[in-house]
Design a protein around this motif. Structure first.
Motif, PDB file in Angstrom:
ATOM      1  N   VAL A  34      14.836  97.818  68.706  1.00 62.86           N
ATOM      2  CA  VAL A  34      14.078  97.040  69.188  1.00 62.86           C
ATOM      3  C   VAL A  34      14.290  97.766  71.546  1.00 62.86           C
ATOM      4  O   VAL A  34      13.288  97.400  72.006  1.00 62.86           O
ATOM      5  CB  VAL A  34      14.550  95.427  69.425  1.00 62.86           C
ATOM      6  N   PHE A  35      15.094  98.261  71.182  1.00 59.38           N
ATOM      7  CA  PHE A  35      15.684  98.675  72.473  1.00 59.38           C
ATOM      8  C   PHE A  35      14.292  99.877  72.684  1.00 59.38           C
ATOM      9  O   PHE A  35      14.338 100.166  73.795  1.00 59.38           O
ATOM     10  CB  PHE A  35      17.082  99.262  72.745  1.00 59.38           C
ATOM     11  N   GLY A  36      14.432 100.816  71.765  1.00 60.81           N
ATOM     12  CA  GLY A  36      13.603 101.756  71.314  1.00 60.81           C
ATOM     13  C   GLY A  36      11.973 101.494  72.605  1.00 60.81           C
ATOM     14  O   GLY A  36      10.873 101.883  72.769  1.00 60.81           O
ATOM     15  N   ILE A  37      11.238 100.435  71.327  1.00 59.64           N
ATOM     16  CA  ILE A  37      10.057  99.979  71.074  1.00 59.64           C
ATOM     17  C   ILE A  37      10.031  98.978  72.185  1.00 59.64           C
ATOM     18  O   ILE A  37       8.786  99.444  73.505  1.00 59.64           O
ATOM     19  CB  ILE A  37      10.274  98.305  70.288  1.00 59.64           C
ATOM     20  N   PHE A  38      10.895  99.072  73.211  1.00 55.27           N
ATOM     21  CA  PHE A  38      10.974  98.024  74.680  1.00 55.27           C
ATOM     22  C   PHE A  38      10.819  99.100  75.580  1.00 55.27           C
ATOM     23  O   PHE A  38      10.116  99.417  76.999  1.00 55.27           O
ATOM     24  CB  PHE A  38      12.204  97.538  75.327  1.00 55.27           C
ATOM     25  N   LEU A  39      12.043 100.313  76.119  1.00 56.24           N
ATOM     26  CA  LEU A  39      11.790 101.403  76.218  1.00 56.24           C
ATOM     27  C   LEU A  39       9.904 101.753  76.949  1.00 56.24           C
ATOM     28  O   LEU A  39       9.633 102.077  77.926  1.00 56.24           O
ATOM     29  CB  LEU A  39      12.732 102.457  76.651  1.00 56.24           C
ATOM     30  N   MET A  40       9.761 102.193  75.375  1.00 65.53           N
ATOM     31  CA  MET A  40       8.455 103.316  75.685  1.00 65.53           C
ATOM     32  C   MET A  40       7.333 102.471  76.056  1.00 65.53           C
ATOM     33  O   MET A  40       6.580 102.402  76.277  1.00 65.53           O
ATOM     34  CB  MET A  40       8.291 103.583  74.122  1.00 65.53           C
ATOM     35  N   ARG A  41       7.180 100.387  75.618  1.00 60.64           N
ATOM     36  CA  ARG A  41       6.363  99.404  76.355  1.00 60.64           C
ATOM     37  C   ARG A  41       5.903  99.886  77.898  1.00 60.64           C
ATOM     38  O   ARG A  41       5.115  99.739  77.876  1.00 60.64           O
ATOM     39  CB  ARG A  41       7.421  98.301  75.625  1.00 60.64           C
ATOM     40  N   GLN A  42       7.804  99.916  78.674  1.00 64.86           N
ATOM     41  CA  GLN A  42       7.383  99.829  80.046  1.00 64.86           C
ATOM     42  C   GLN A  42       7.114 100.825  80.075  1.00 64.86           C
ATOM     43  O   GLN A  42       6.652 101.272  81.456  1.00 64.86           O
ATOM     44  CB  GLN A  42       9.187  99.824  80.278  1.00 64.86           C
ATOM     45  N   PHE A  43       7.362 102.256  79.655  1.00 64.97           N
ATOM     46  CA  PHE A  43       6.596 103.624  80.047  1.00 64.97           C
ATOM     47  C   PHE A  43       5.044 103.411  79.893  1.00 64.97           C
ATOM     48  O   PHE A  43       4.492 103.770  80.829  1.00 64.97           O
ATOM     49  CB  PHE A  43       7.073 104.896  79.436  1.00 64.97           C
ATOM     50  N   PHE A  44       4.724 103.385  78.437  1.00 62.76           N
ATOM     51  CA  PHE A  44       2.904 103.368  78.476  1.00 62.76           C
ATOM     52  C   PHE A  44       2.063 102.195  79.609  1.00 62.76           C
ATOM     53  O   PHE A  44       0.867 102.538  79.794  1.00 62.76           O
ATOM     54  CB  PHE A  44       3.006 102.785  77.166  1.00 62.76           C
ATOM     55  N   MET A  45       3.043 100.756  79.674  1.00 61.57           N
ATOM     56  CA  MET A  45       2.236 100.786  80.903  1.00 61.57           C
ATOM     57  C   MET A  45       2.201 101.544  82.371  1.00 61.57           C
ATOM     58  O   MET A  45       1.194 100.793  82.515  1.00 61.57           O
ATOM     59  CB  MET A  45       3.791  99.064  81.067  1.00 61.57           C
ATOM     60  N   THR A  46       2.502 102.478  82.647  1.00 59.69           N
ATOM     61  CA  THR A  46       2.722 103.515  83.332  1.00 59.69           C
ATOM     62  C   THR A  46       1.673 104.385  83.548  1.00 59.69           C
ATOM     63  O   THR A  46       0.786 104.654  83.893  1.00 59.69           O
ATOM     64  CB  THR A  46       3.389 103.994  84.184  1.00 59.69           C
ATOM     65  N   VAL A  47       0.943 104.552  81.995  1.00 63.82           N
ATOM     66  CA  VAL A  47      -0.463 105.144  82.102  1.00 63.82           C
ATOM     67  C   VAL A  47      -1.736 104.496  81.954  1.00 63.82           C
ATOM     68  O   VAL A  47      -2.099 103.271  82.050  1.00 63.82           O
ATOM     69  CB  VAL A  47      -0.049 105.710  80.544  1.00 63.82           C
ATOM     70  N   PRO A  48      -2.127 105.011  82.842  1.00 61.06           N
ATOM     71  CA  PRO A  48      -3.498 104.980  83.029  1.00 61.06           C
ATOM     72  C   PRO A  48      -4.458 103.853  82.167  1.00 61.06           C
ATOM     73  O   PRO A  48      -4.471 105.405  80.723  1.00 61.06           O
ATOM     74  CB  PRO A  48      -4.567 105.834  84.052  1.00 61.06           C
TER      75      PRO A  48
END
Length: 297
Positions: A171-185
């Motif tokens: 779940v930490f990996g999902i959270f971390l990657m979700r936060q990164f994907f939010m920065t992708v236009p």
């Protein structure tokens, strides 16, 4: 104002230096003990690297070797014993297999989940993300017994599967990657859709290459956590020494009250820790980028 700023900075750096000393002290003890003889360890003498004076290896003499052939320096004795008393290379290979398998499967699961939570619009998305955050609060020890019972009923204890399966969803990996994907236009994703790419193609051909910094950061967290894990392997690996992970391998040097095993144990610890240090030094820049970018939104 200048004096106040200078005082504040001095206090800040003093606290950071003190914290660094506290963190590095165990590593210093580990390294210096790996160079010292049993007598130097017990008397806390010899400086950082020990005197490196020849001493008699009693275990070598018990095997019938002449005394002259059993005179060794502490450095050679500790590191040779670390590899000869226990199959340390086997334990390192087990750690590589387990941590590598866990990380690869975690990435395969986390990327689609994170993409869906970040870029797709569906009913209940925020509730699902809330459950992800809630799962971050559940300690591993709270679910250890149910996991063990499940694996025991399936007959999977004392196997690589028991070491890998419980941690394949992070779940930490999902959270971390979700936060990164939010920065992708969103424009990048829309352009990929206009080119006829499916959502899965977008994940693996568009999002994955852009997520390398975040993946490197997650890799450090994942590999360090599972490489150093003693709690879970100690529970599920009970009868098969060939499946010992590096932390379990340190048990091979336990127990002697006279401390004769401290040197080889610390030498083993140095060997086990070195791959993590080297990996972090190589990935340091990407690690910092991944943490920074993942926290932008």
């Amino acid at each position: 104002m200048l004096n106040g700023f200078s005082t504040r900075e001095t206090v800040k750096h003093a606290v950071l230096i003190l914290g660094a000393i506290i963190v590095l002290l165990p590593f210093y003890v580990m390294l210096t003990y790996s160079f010292k003889s049993p007598h130097e360890i017990m008397t806390n003498t010899g400086g950082i690297f020990g005197a490196q004076e020849l001493f008699r290896d009693d275990y070598c003499i018990k095997r019938g070797n002449p005394v002259d052939a059993c005179m060794v320096t502490p450095f050679i004795y500790n590191y040779v014993t670390a590899f000869s008393k226990a199959p340390l290379l086997r334990y390192l290979m087990n750690g590589l297999i387990v941590t590598g398998s866990i990380f690869v499967i975690q990435v395969v699961v986390a990327l689609p989940c994170a993409y869906a939570l970040a870029k797709l619009r569906f009913w209940g998305r925020e509730a699902v993300f809330g459950l992800v955050l809630f799962c971050l609060l559940i300690p591993v020890h709270a679910i250890a017994l149910p996991l063990y019972i499940m694996l025991a009923k399936l007959g999977l204890t004392n196997s690589y599967a028991a070491l890998v399966i419980p941690w394949t969803i992070s779940v930490f990996g999902i959270f971390l990657m979700r936060q990164f994907f939010m920065t992708v236009p969103d424009d990048l994703i829309d352009a990929a859709r206009m080119d006829g790419m499916s959502e899965y193609s977008i994940i693996w051909n568009v999002m994955l290459p852009t997520a390398i910094p975040a993946l490197m950061a997650f890799a450090i967290f994942s590999v360090v956590a599972h490489w150093n894990d003693y709690f879970w392997p100690r529970i599920v690996i009970t009868g098969n020494r060939d499946l010992f992970t590096p932390p379990l391998g340190l048990r091979e040097f336990k127990g002697d009250a006279d401390g004769d095993n401290f040197g080889p144990m610390m030498a083993s610890a140095v060997v086990i820790v070195m791959p993590l240090i080297v990996a972090f030094m190589l990935a340091q820049r990407r690690f910092i980028e991944g943490i920074t970018l993942s926290g932008m939104k």
